[in-house]
Design an enzyme around this catalytic site. Structure first.
Site, short mmCIF file in Angstrom:
data_model
loop_
_atom_site.label_atom_id
_atom_site.label_comp_id
_atom_site.label_asym_id
_atom_site.label_seq_id
_atom_site.Cartn_x
_atom_site.Cartn_y
_atom_site.Cartn_z
N SER A 174 -9.85 3.85 -9.71
CA SER A 174 -9.94 2.63 -8.93
C SER A 174 -10.06 1.41 -9.84
O SER A 174 -9.16 1.13 -10.63
CB SER A 174 -11.11 2.75 -7.95
N ASP A 344 -4.91 7.56 0.97
CA ASP A 344 -5.79 6.58 0.32
C ASP A 344 -5.64 5.22 0.99
O ASP A 344 -4.56 4.62 0.96
CB ASP A 344 -5.46 6.49 -1.17
N HIS A 377 -9.17 8.22 -1.33
CA HIS A 377 -9.71 7.56 -2.52
C HIS A 377 -10.81 8.35 -3.23
O HIS A 377 -10.86 8.39 -4.46
CB HIS A 377 -10.25 6.19 -2.11
#
Length: 402
Positions: A174, A344, A377
């Site tokens: 991320s 995601d 995610h």
């Protein structure tokens, strides 16, 4: 700060050092309640608590796991391949270690013969010191992901390089991918790395599928928070709860399951790991960081921080608008592994495709892309099957360049 900032903030909280050439580091021994003591040593691994000071004075916590549980038959740390692991926004290095030793990335890497270094960005619980600034003052929080790449990332990379005398593999999740991509695009740190693995890569953010983030982008809550003088953004305080209540009251926003609403429908999480996650996270970040993420969403480009006033931008950048990072400038021979998921909500498939389009001239044998249809995610850092699906693939990629 925009509602977007809040959601982005939340979103990366669920996701995912800058020492100049004279990067400083010191060993502190184990902190009684630090990451080593609570999450590594208890499983039978050696672990060191270290400090790295960035060029702008932030003192970062770094954990080193020099070998696997068995020692791997080699007691010379310098002969093991170093790898740096960098978390995302609103979390710290603990998030990599919430599953058991057979399922979490740092210990899997250690057992596969790597010398593992876990980085913790400024503002998180073990990285809240500075050579002169106090976290209770706004000056301490005057930074965004731009400084995390310019200072924190550089500091840790240079410290590990100096300590090991070797080139390094890098893993980011991320926000940890964004700070790497922007640094690489300016040619920074590339000569100290062997390769980089980017999990749930975040660069472009125009297609996030969470209504929370879309509403946040429209409401500009990030700017509101800034106006209120809130420099540290923490979910532990009353302001956050107030803003979250406003967000959840918006039409079409479902806050019954914030974890899923923000990060996507994760397929493969262990409920006990999720409980640990919610107990340990989120960590603080700066309001300026959230504003900078919100700027990406609203502008559709990855650029340096926009101060909103042409004269201020001119003073800092020499032009009225902030410079845009050209990710196609990332050296084409830098080995890159990208892994992204079909569910995601933050690192959306369309946004990843935009990123991949900027890498279209990358050396074919130096770019490996993995798409996991059912992953969202958080699966990349806490998925019970991440070892078999993601981590083994990362290790195989690294071994190609050892």
């Amino acid at each position: 700060m925009s509602l977007l900032a809040i959601t982005l903030w939340l979103l990366f909280f669920f996701s995912s050092s800058v020492v100049h050439s004279g990067a400083q580091g010191s060993s502190r021994g184990s902190l009684g309640d630090g990451i080593c003591a609570t999450s590594v040593v208890v499983h039978g691994y050696k672990c060191q608590e270290l400090q790295v000071t960035t060029a702008d004075g932030y003192i970062l916590s770094v954990q080193r796991i020099p070998e696997g549980r068995s020692g791997n038959g080699n007691n010379n740390n310098n002969k093991k391949q170093p790898v740096i692991i960098q978390h995302g926004i609103l979390v710290d290095g603990m998030t990599w270690l919430l599953n058991g030793p057979d399922q979490n990335l740092p210990l899997i890497l250690a057992d596969n013969g790597f010398d593992v270094w876990i980085s913790n960005t400024r503002g998180t619980r073990f990285s809240r010191r500075h050579i002169s600034l106090d976290p209770s003052t706004p000056a301490y929080w005057n930074w965004s992901w731009e400084e995390l790449g310019r200072y924190d990332l550089r500091a840790v990379v240079e410290y590990v390089s100096n300590q090991t005398g070797q080139k390094i593999h890098y893993i980011g999740h991320s926000q940890g991918t964004l700070i790497a991509l922007t640094a690489f695009s300016e040619g920074k740190l590339v000569n100290k790395l062997k390769s980089a693995a980017l999990l749930s890569p975040v660069a472009y953010l125009s297609h996030m599928t969470t209504e929370l983030l879309n509403v946040a982008a429209r409401l500009f809550l990030d700017q509101l928070i800034k106006t209120l003088g809130i420099a540290e953004f923490s979910t532990r305080g009353i302001p956050f709860q107030s803003f979250l209540n406003q967000l959840c009251a918006q039409p079409g926003v479902d806050c019954s399951d914030l974890f899923t609403a923000i990060t996507g429908n994760n397929c493969c999480l262990n409920s006990s790991a999720v409980s640990l996650f919610l107990k340990n996270e989120p960590q603080s970040t700066s309001t300026k960081n959230l504003i900078h993420f919100a700027q990406i969403v609203r502008s559709g480009v990855v650029a340096k921080f926009n101060y909103g006033r042409g004269d201020q931008n001119i003073r800092i950048y020499g032009k009225a608008s902030p410079p845009i990072y050209n990710l196609s400038n990332i050296p084409h021979d830098l080995p890159l592994f990208l892994s992204y998921g079909g569910r995601d909500a933050l690192s959306d498939v369309l946004d990843v495709q935009t990123l991949l389009d900027s890498l279209k001239f990358h050396d074919v044998d130096k770019l490996s892309v993995q798409f996991i249809k059912d992953y969202a995610h958080v699966d990349f850092i806490m998925g019970v099957n991440a070892k078999d699906i993601v981590y083994n693939a990362v290790i195989s990629f690294f071994n190609r360049f050892n």
